[in-house]
Write a protein that holds these residues in place. Structure first.
Motif, PDB file in Angstrom:
ATOM      1  N   LEU A 367     -12.582  34.754   6.475  1.00 23.73           N
ATOM      2  CA  LEU A 367     -11.165  35.391   5.924  1.00 23.73           C
ATOM      3  C   LEU A 367     -11.447  35.938   4.462  1.00 23.73           C
ATOM      4  CD1 LEU A 367      -8.398  33.019   6.994  1.00 23.73           C
ATOM      5  CD2 LEU A 367      -8.974  35.160   8.271  1.00 23.73           C
ATOM      6  N   VAL A 368     -12.444  35.525   3.698  1.00 25.04           N
ATOM      7  CA  VAL A 368     -12.649  36.001   2.446  1.00 25.04           C
ATOM      8  C   VAL A 368     -12.719  37.513   2.549  1.00 25.04           C
ATOM      9  CG1 VAL A 368     -14.219  36.127   0.423  1.00 25.04           C
ATOM     10  CG2 VAL A 368     -13.623  34.095   1.608  1.00 25.04           C
ATOM     11  N   PRO A 369     -13.608  38.203   3.081  1.00 29.67           N
ATOM     12  CA  PRO A 369     -13.647  39.715   3.066  1.00 29.67           C
ATOM     13  C   PRO A 369     -12.526  40.326   3.590  1.00 29.67           C
ATOM     14  CG  PRO A 369     -15.617  38.896   4.246  1.00 29.67           C
ATOM     15  CD  PRO A 369     -14.635  37.793   4.057  1.00 29.67           C
ATOM     16  N   PHE A 370     -11.632  39.890   4.482  1.00 27.75           N
ATOM     17  CA  PHE A 370     -10.654  40.388   4.657  1.00 27.75           C
ATOM     18  C   PHE A 370      -9.520  40.505   3.560  1.00 27.75           C
ATOM     19  CE2 PHE A 370      -6.117  39.958   6.469  1.00 27.75           C
ATOM     20  CZ  PHE A 370      -6.008  41.208   7.402  1.00 27.75           C
ATOM     21  N   VAL A 371      -9.369  39.423   3.081  1.00 26.89           N
ATOM     22  CA  VAL A 371      -8.369  39.301   1.744  1.00 26.89           C
ATOM     23  C   VAL A 371      -8.987  40.279   0.618  1.00 26.89           C
ATOM     24  CG1 VAL A 371      -7.502  37.355   0.133  1.00 26.89           C
ATOM     25  CG2 VAL A 371      -7.788  36.738   2.563  1.00 26.89           C
ATOM     26  N   ILE A 372     -10.059  40.005   0.276  1.00 30.41           N
ATOM     27  CA  ILE A 372     -10.527  40.980  -0.932  1.00 30.41           C
ATOM     28  C   ILE A 372     -10.393  42.168  -0.618  1.00 30.41           C
ATOM     29  CG2 ILE A 372     -12.780  41.466  -2.122  1.00 30.41           C
ATOM     30  CD1 ILE A 372     -13.784  38.684  -1.845  1.00 30.41           C
ATOM     31  N   GLY A 373     -10.672  42.713   0.688  1.00 25.84           N
ATOM     32  CA  GLY A 373     -10.419  44.272   1.099  1.00 25.84           C
ATOM     33  C   GLY A 373      -8.908  44.438   1.051  1.00 25.84           C
ATOM     34  N   ALA A 374      -8.052  43.548   1.528  1.00 21.96           N
ATOM     35  CA  ALA A 374      -6.615  43.933   1.313  1.00 21.96           C
ATOM     36  C   ALA A 374      -6.287  43.862   0.093  1.00 21.96           C
ATOM     37  CB  ALA A 374      -6.095  42.812   2.157  1.00 21.96           C
ATOM     38  N   ALA A 414     -10.636  46.153   7.996  1.00 20.47           N
ATOM     39  CA  ALA A 414      -9.546  45.621   8.561  1.00 20.47           C
ATOM     40  C   ALA A 414      -8.547  45.339   7.452  1.00 20.47           C
ATOM     41  CB  ALA A 414      -9.630  44.320   9.375  1.00 20.47           C
ATOM     42  N   GLY A 415      -9.060  44.804   6.271  1.00 16.20           N
ATOM     43  CA  GLY A 415      -8.284  44.479   5.098  1.00 16.20           C
ATOM     44  C   GLY A 415      -7.777  45.598   4.396  1.00 16.20           C
ATOM     45  N   THR A 416      -8.538  46.608   4.250  1.00  6.63           N
ATOM     46  CA  THR A 416      -8.190  48.058   3.749  1.00  6.63           C
ATOM     47  C   THR A 416      -7.090  48.407   4.378  1.00  6.63           C
ATOM     48  OG1 THR A 416     -10.122  49.080   4.567  1.00  6.63           O
ATOM     49  CG2 THR A 416     -10.384  48.034   2.540  1.00  6.63           C
ATOM     50  N   GLY A 450      -0.110  48.113   8.099  1.00  2.73           N
ATOM     51  CA  GLY A 450      -0.204  46.493   7.815  1.00  2.73           C
ATOM     52  C   GLY A 450      -0.114  45.595   8.917  1.00  2.73           C
ATOM     53  N   VAL A 451       0.760  45.818   9.834  1.00  2.00           N
ATOM     54  CA  VAL A 451       0.686  45.430  10.937  1.00  2.00           C
ATOM     55  C   VAL A 451      -0.760  45.491  11.772  1.00  2.00           C
ATOM     56  CG1 VAL A 451       1.729  45.101  13.457  1.00  2.00           C
ATOM     57  CG2 VAL A 451       3.246  45.319  11.360  1.00  2.00           C
ATOM     58  N   ALA A 452      -0.955  46.871  12.028  1.00  2.00           N
ATOM     59  CA  ALA A 452      -2.429  46.978  12.596  1.00  2.00           C
ATOM     60  C   ALA A 452      -3.581  46.374  12.063  1.00  2.00           C
ATOM     61  CB  ALA A 452      -2.578  48.434  12.833  1.00  2.00           C
ATOM     62  N   GLY A 453      -3.441  46.408  10.598  1.00  2.00           N
ATOM     63  CA  GLY A 453      -4.528  45.511   9.862  1.00  2.00           C
ATOM     64  C   GLY A 453      -4.636  43.983   9.954  1.00  2.00           C
ATOM     65  N   LEU A 454      -3.274  43.468  10.390  1.00  2.00           N
ATOM     66  CA  LEU A 454      -3.308  42.069  10.770  1.00  2.00           C
ATOM     67  C   LEU A 454      -4.160  41.626  12.039  1.00  2.00           C
ATOM     68  CD1 LEU A 454       0.282  41.000   9.343  1.00  2.00           C
ATOM     69  CD2 LEU A 454      -2.060  40.422   8.298  1.00  2.00           C
ATOM     70  N   ALA A 456      -6.064  43.710  13.648  1.00  2.00           N
ATOM     71  CA  ALA A 456      -7.416  44.013  13.390  1.00  2.00           C
ATOM     72  C   ALA A 456      -8.043  42.654  12.853  1.00  2.00           C
ATOM     73  CB  ALA A 456      -7.817  45.149  12.638  1.00  2.00           C
ATOM     74  N   GLY A 457      -7.832  42.377  11.808  1.00  2.00           N
ATOM     75  CA  GLY A 457      -8.285  41.115  11.309  1.00  2.00           C
ATOM     76  C   GLY A 457      -8.480  39.747  12.200  1.00  2.00           C
ATOM     77  N   ILE A 458      -7.009  39.533  12.918  1.00  2.00           N
ATOM     78  CA  ILE A 458      -7.155  38.455  13.837  1.00  2.00           C
ATOM     79  C   ILE A 458      -8.205  38.625  14.846  1.00  2.00           C
ATOM     80  CG2 ILE A 458      -5.546  37.492  15.565  1.00  2.00           C
ATOM     81  CD1 ILE A 458      -3.372  38.170  13.747  1.00  2.00           C
ATOM     82  N   ILE A 459      -8.138  39.826  15.227  1.00  2.00           N
ATOM     83  CA  ILE A 459      -9.307  40.254  16.444  1.00  2.00           C
ATOM     84  C   ILE A 459     -10.559  39.779  16.069  1.00  2.00           C
ATOM     85  CG2 ILE A 459     -10.200  41.792  18.044  1.00  2.00           C
ATOM     86  CD1 ILE A 459      -7.181  43.244  18.002  1.00  2.00           C
ATOM     87  N   GLY A 460     -10.733  40.400  14.769  1.00  2.00           N
ATOM     88  CA  GLY A 460     -12.251  40.179  14.162  1.00  2.00           C
ATOM     89  C   GLY A 460     -12.373  38.656  13.832  1.00  2.00           C
ATOM     90  N   ALA A 461     -11.581  37.868  13.311  1.00  2.00           N
ATOM     91  CA  ALA A 461     -11.724  36.577  13.385  1.00  2.00           C
ATOM     92  C   ALA A 461     -12.105  35.801  14.563  1.00  2.00           C
ATOM     93  CB  ALA A 461     -10.523  35.920  12.652  1.00  2.00           C
ATOM     94  N   ILE A 462     -11.377  36.068  15.646  1.00  2.00           N
ATOM     95  CA  ILE A 462     -11.748  35.463  16.957  1.00  2.00           C
ATOM     96  C   ILE A 462     -12.987  35.781  17.369  1.00  2.00           C
ATOM     97  CG2 ILE A 462     -10.976  35.701  19.444  1.00  2.00           C
ATOM     98  CD1 ILE A 462      -8.209  36.172  18.478  1.00  2.00           C
ATOM     99  N   LEU A 463     -13.573  37.018  17.180  1.00  2.00           N
ATOM    100  CA  LEU A 463     -14.865  37.562  17.615  1.00  2.00           C
ATOM    101  C   LEU A 463     -15.978  36.775  16.713  1.00  2.00           C
ATOM    102  CD1 LEU A 463     -14.416  41.256  17.912  1.00  2.00           C
ATOM    103  CD2 LEU A 463     -14.578  39.678  19.969  1.00  2.00           C
ATOM    104  N   ILE A 464     -15.694  36.524  15.613  1.00  2.00           N
ATOM    105  CA  ILE A 464     -16.529  35.645  14.593  1.00  2.00           C
ATOM    106  C   ILE A 464     -16.619  34.153  15.068  1.00  2.00           C
ATOM    107  CG2 ILE A 464     -16.808  34.904  12.392  1.00  2.00           C
ATOM    108  CD1 ILE A 464     -15.666  37.427  11.375  1.00  2.00           C
TER     109      ILE A 464
END
Length: 469
Positions: A367-374, A414-416, A450-454, A456-464
């Motif tokens: 989650l760190v890259p996502f949070v920093i990007g956001a 995704a965060g951006t 913002g909704v789409a970014g969330l 995208a981040g959730i989907i990315g987290a699941i893949l990771i």
């Protein structure tokens, strides 16, 4: 470590203050922030400026030609009628239903090599025409057309920002393209399914200059909604300047994974899949498209530029290139200075320990890259600046975060998507192009994005977590 964290906090605070409060150009803001970071870290001024110059030069070496070639491709899409062909294709595909997806998916594709702001200029008149022809809610048309172009602009190379992020992190470009498309497309469809009913309640009028003389369609036949214009290219030809580079870059990545080094097929694909060669082949497709639609291309170019050009070769090899250089200059220089600022951060000896500090606080590494990007996008507004700054912070942490460079790049992208607002130039472009006021722009750009970014981040987290990305 305390000195390093202090340097990050103070330099980023100054970066935000300069851009948001003082309205200083990002180029100067990034340079000053980099100098201050280097000074706090105890570096001599000459060494600090040298590091910024090194990062600037390295970034331009990596992405300079890509940005310029992408800008030329944008000219070919505009003047050949390719954008209209893509929209017509999706109108036919959906048989006149859910037409926000027609302009949305066309924008999704166009914004892969083309700047998001430029894609808005290309697609917004078509969005307005369809809204008027089918009496389709403009709130729905605008929100679901702005969203996908922002998604691919943020998450799919060779768009300059995410391309620079990928290269800085050392991520495989083809894999970032693949997973960026997967996450962004899935996020778009999920957001559309969730929010289309809400956005469809707003029937505000499209931009008057875009629909002058356009009448509402009298029948329900989807063919009545098609953009009627002589000489439009077929859809495969229309998409070729965009899709060919993406396919070649991805093919080279898959070849590197599947074939042994020295294999002739791998060598060939690595050559034509080089990002600069692939983008130039996309430019060649755009030139060929204009050559086969000469009259239409010249007419469109003259209308846009206010010139009276009669020579196709002068338009292709001089007019388009000159226009592309003007469009590309600002993103090129800003991205370069973003690389310079990131260079200061990643050269700091304590940078490698930052990841261990983050992990100790119990924040999941993925989650760190996502949070920093956001956080950076909310702060500075530019997705390119936000992404480059986030990548500079994340690079030394990769070992501690336990994620791959590809995953880190996708999560930053995704965060951006989160919290684009008034300090983002694209926010104001969308407001103008889609005839929105500030309240609607917050709703249909900031909130929907913002909704789409969330998603995208959730989907990315699941893949990771699944070990796929």
């Amino acid at each position: 470590m305390t000195q390093f964290i202090l340097a990050i906090i103070i330099s980023i605070a100054i970066l935000i203050f300069f851009i948001v409060k003082l309205n200083v150009h990002p180029v100067i803001s990034l340079f000053v922030a980099g100098v201050i970071a280097g000074t706090i870290l105890g570096n001599p001024l000459t060494a600090t400026v040298g590091s910024i110059a090194s990062g600037f030069g390295g970034t331009l070496t990596s992405i300079g030609m890509t940005i310029i070639f992408g800008s030329i491709i944008a000219c070919s899409i505009r003047d050949s009628g390719a954008a209209k062909s893509m929209v017509n294709f999706f109108i036919s595909l959906f048989r006149g239903k859910n037409l926000e997806l027609a302009t949305g998916l066309a924008a999704f594709i166009m914004s892969i090599p083309v700047f998001g702001d430029v894609t808005m200029v290309l697609i917004s008149p078509l969005c307005a025409m369809i809204s008027k022809r089918q009496n389709r809610p403009m709130g729905l048309m605008a929100s679901m057309t702005i969203l996908p172009l922002n998604l691919t602009h943020s998450m799919v190379p060779p768009t300059p920002g995410i391309l620079a992020v990928s290269l800085l992190l050392g991520a495989d470009l083809g894999m970032v393209i693949l997973w960026g498309i997967v996450c962004s497309l899935a996020a778009y469809i999920l957001t559309w399914a969730l929010m289309r009913g809400w956005a469809a309640k707003d029937y505000y009028p499209p931009k008057p200059t875009y629909v002058e003389g356009v009448e509402e369609a009298k029948g329900n036949d989807y063919r009545d909604l098609l953009i009627k214009e002589d000489g439009l290219p077929n859809v495969l030809a229309a998409m070729s300047p965009i899709l060919l580079p993406v396919i070649l870059i991805a093919a080279a990545s898959f070849a590197d994974m599947a074939l042994e080094e020295g294999n002739s097929v791998r060598t060939f694909l690595d050559t034509i899949g080089n990002r600069n060669i692939a983008l130039f082949l996309g430019v060649c497709c755009g030139w060929l498209l204009a050559f086969t639609h000469k009259d239409k291309a010249l007419a469109s170019y003259n209308k846009t530029s206010g010139k009276n050009e009669t020579s196709l070769s002068k338009m292709l090899f001089n007019g388009w290139v000159g226009e592309a250089l003007e469009v590309a200059l600002a993103p090129l220089i800003i991205t370069g200075f973003g690389g310079g600022f990131a260079q200061i951060i990643k050269e700091a000896p304590a940078a490698a320990e930052l990841g261990e500090v983050v992990v100790k606080f119990g924040i999941p590494g993925l989650l760190v890259p996502f949070v920093i990007g956001a956080a950076m996008e909310c702060a500075v507004g530019s997705r390119t600046t936000a992404g480059m700054t986030a990548a500079g912070l994340c690079l030394p942490m990769l070992g501690s975060l336990g994620i791959t460079p590809v995953a880190c790049a996708v999560m930053i992208g995704a965060g951006t998507m989160i919290v684009s607002h008034v300090n983002d130039s694209g926010w104001w472009v969308s407001m103008s192009m889609f005839n929105m006021d500030t309240n609607r722009t917050f709703k249909y750009n900031t909130l929907v994005g913002g909704v789409a970014g969330l998603f995208a981040g959730i989907i990315g987290a699941i893949l990771i977590i699944a070990g796929i990305m």
